[in-house]
Scaffold this motif. Structure first.
Motif, short mmCIF file in Angstrom:
data_model
loop_
_atom_site.label_atom_id
_atom_site.label_comp_id
_atom_site.label_asym_id
_atom_site.label_seq_id
_atom_site.Cartn_x
_atom_site.Cartn_y
_atom_site.Cartn_z
N MET A 20 15.29 15.37 42.38
CA MET A 20 15.56 14.05 43.08
C MET A 20 14.71 13.01 42.33
SD MET A 20 15.29 15.70 46.89
CE MET A 20 15.57 13.98 47.56
N PRO A 21 15.28 12.71 41.21
CA PRO A 21 14.73 11.36 40.47
C PRO A 21 15.36 10.09 41.01
CG PRO A 21 16.38 12.21 39.14
CD PRO A 21 16.27 13.49 40.37
N PHE A 22 14.84 9.07 41.01
CA PHE A 22 15.06 7.71 41.79
C PHE A 22 14.75 6.54 40.92
CE2 PHE A 22 10.67 7.73 42.94
CZ PHE A 22 10.44 6.51 43.03
N ASP A 23 15.72 5.30 40.98
CA ASP A 23 15.46 4.24 40.58
C ASP A 23 15.66 3.03 41.48
OD1 ASP A 23 18.18 4.53 40.11
OD2 ASP A 23 18.07 3.58 38.21
N VAL A 24 15.20 1.94 41.42
CA VAL A 24 15.61 0.70 42.24
C VAL A 24 15.63 -0.11 41.15
CG1 VAL A 24 14.39 -0.84 44.06
CG2 VAL A 24 13.80 1.66 43.92
N ALA A 25 16.95 -0.88 41.47
CA ALA A 25 17.10 -2.00 40.33
C ALA A 25 17.70 -3.36 41.28
CB ALA A 25 18.46 -1.60 39.59
N PRO A 26 16.38 -4.33 41.30
CA PRO A 26 17.05 -5.63 42.09
C PRO A 26 17.47 -6.58 41.04
CG PRO A 26 14.80 -5.31 41.83
CD PRO A 26 15.29 -4.05 41.40
N TYR A 27 18.28 -7.36 41.65
CA TYR A 27 18.83 -8.59 40.70
C TYR A 27 19.09 -9.83 41.44
CZ TYR A 27 20.32 -4.21 37.88
OH TYR A 27 20.45 -3.32 36.90
N VAL A 28 18.85 -10.84 40.84
CA VAL A 28 18.81 -12.29 41.59
C VAL A 28 19.70 -13.24 40.74
CG1 VAL A 28 17.67 -13.89 42.60
CG2 VAL A 28 16.69 -11.79 42.71
N SER A 29 20.65 -13.65 41.28
CA SER A 29 21.41 -14.69 40.39
C SER A 29 21.40 -16.23 41.22
CB SER A 29 22.77 -14.43 40.38
OG SER A 29 23.62 -15.23 40.00
N GLN A 30 21.12 -17.10 40.55
CA GLN A 30 20.94 -18.39 41.04
C GLN A 30 21.58 -19.39 40.10
OE1 GLN A 30 19.58 -19.50 44.23
NE2 GLN A 30 20.44 -21.53 43.58
N VAL A 31 22.44 -20.40 40.84
CA VAL A 31 22.97 -21.65 39.97
C VAL A 31 22.00 -22.48 40.08
CG1 VAL A 31 24.87 -23.20 39.80
CG2 VAL A 31 25.26 -20.86 40.73
N LEU A 32 21.51 -23.08 38.96
CA LEU A 32 20.45 -23.96 38.54
C LEU A 32 21.10 -25.51 38.73
CD1 LEU A 32 18.39 -22.34 35.97
CD2 LEU A 32 18.11 -22.13 38.57
N TRP A 33 22.36 -25.68 38.22
CA TRP A 33 23.08 -26.96 37.98
C TRP A 33 24.36 -26.72 38.03
CZ3 TRP A 33 26.50 -28.75 34.31
CH2 TRP A 33 26.75 -29.83 34.49
N GLN A 34 25.20 -27.44 38.87
CA GLN A 34 26.65 -27.57 38.82
C GLN A 34 27.05 -28.85 39.07
OE1 GLN A 34 28.09 -25.47 42.25
NE2 GLN A 34 29.86 -24.64 40.98
N ASP A 35 28.22 -29.16 38.06
CA ASP A 35 28.75 -30.37 37.86
C ASP A 35 29.54 -30.64 39.30
OD1 ASP A 35 30.50 -32.48 37.47
OD2 ASP A 35 30.83 -31.97 35.35
N CYS A 36 29.33 -31.69 39.93
CA CYS A 36 29.90 -31.97 41.34
C CYS A 36 31.39 -32.35 41.15
CB CYS A 36 29.17 -33.47 42.01
SG CYS A 36 29.68 -34.80 40.80
N CYS A 37 32.10 -32.55 39.83
CA CYS A 37 33.47 -32.71 39.70
C CYS A 37 34.22 -31.50 39.33
CB CYS A 37 33.49 -33.80 38.81
SG CYS A 37 33.02 -35.54 39.28
N ASN A 38 33.30 -30.35 38.62
CA ASN A 38 33.90 -29.34 38.31
C ASN A 38 33.02 -28.22 38.62
OD1 ASN A 38 35.13 -27.06 36.67
ND2 ASN A 38 34.90 -28.20 34.83
N LYS A 39 33.50 -27.11 39.53
CA LYS A 39 32.61 -26.22 39.96
C LYS A 39 32.39 -25.12 38.88
CE LYS A 39 36.26 -23.62 42.27
NZ LYS A 39 36.19 -22.24 41.88
N ASP A 40 33.23 -25.09 37.95
CA ASP A 40 33.27 -24.18 36.87
C ASP A 40 32.11 -24.51 35.82
OD1 ASP A 40 35.10 -22.26 38.09
OD2 ASP A 40 36.74 -23.48 37.00
N ARG A 41 31.61 -25.66 35.82
CA ARG A 41 30.58 -26.27 34.65
C ARG A 41 29.37 -26.21 35.39
NH1 ARG A 41 29.73 -32.08 32.77
NH2 ARG A 41 28.93 -31.20 30.60
N LYS A 42 28.67 -25.21 35.06
CA LYS A 42 27.37 -24.92 35.66
C LYS A 42 26.25 -24.11 34.52
CE LYS A 42 29.26 -20.55 37.33
NZ LYS A 42 29.65 -19.88 38.59
#
Length: 155
Positions: A20-42
């Motif tokens: 019964m081996p185990f592992d824990v894998a947390p991931y965090v994603s954060q948009v630090l900057w986003q262009d107000c005119c183009n949501k894909d530019r970040k």
């Protein structure tokens, strides 16, 4: 078979009784900057890692971080670039097994870094150039500098 096994150089397979081996894998994603005119530019930050029981896992823990920019030039909407790094803490069991192996294969914790740029040549063809700095997991090898190119075709 729920039991672990390892191939030890010069000794063959070595069975362990860990269940019964185990592992824990947390991931965090954060948009630090986003262009107000183009949501894909970040600019996006991803941080994560894993923690695992040391037997049968190769690594007790590892951590990584990636900073990635999308559409950094308005004239190149499909391009992206990034920088990433990781560190892996090799399990004591693997360190012990490799230290006892003939040929100087003693494992150690290892790390790596990468810088890349992904060009969108067409909507279905991307070309990536990258530069990696990697520390190998054995004491007998030097840190490597790797220059690479990758092509991806989406069908």
């Amino acid at each position: 078979d729920p039991h672990d096994w390892l191939i030890v150089p010069g000794k063959g397979l070595v069975s362990t009784s860990q269940k019964m081996p185990f592992d824990v894998a947390p991931y965090v994603s954060q948009v630090l900057w986003q262009d107000c005119c183009n949501k894909d530019r970040k600019i996006n930050l991803v941080v994560g890692g894993t923690i695992a029981y040391s037997n049968p896992s190769f690594s007790n823990w590892n951590a990584f971080a990636k900073l990635e920019g999308y559409v950094l030039q308005r004239s190149r909407p499909g391009d992206r670039m990034g920088v990433a790094g990781w560190y892996s803490g090799i399990s004591p069991n693997i360190k012990d097994i490799t230290a006892a192996a003939p040929g100087g294969l003693a494992a150690r914790d290892n790390w790596g870094m990468e810088l890349y740029y992904n060009w969108e040549i067409t909507p279905w063809f991307h070309l990536t150039g990258d530069l990696q700095v990697l520390q190998n997991s054995t004491d007998t090898t030097d840190t490597a500098l790797v220059l690479g190119t990758r092509a991806i075709i989406d069908l």
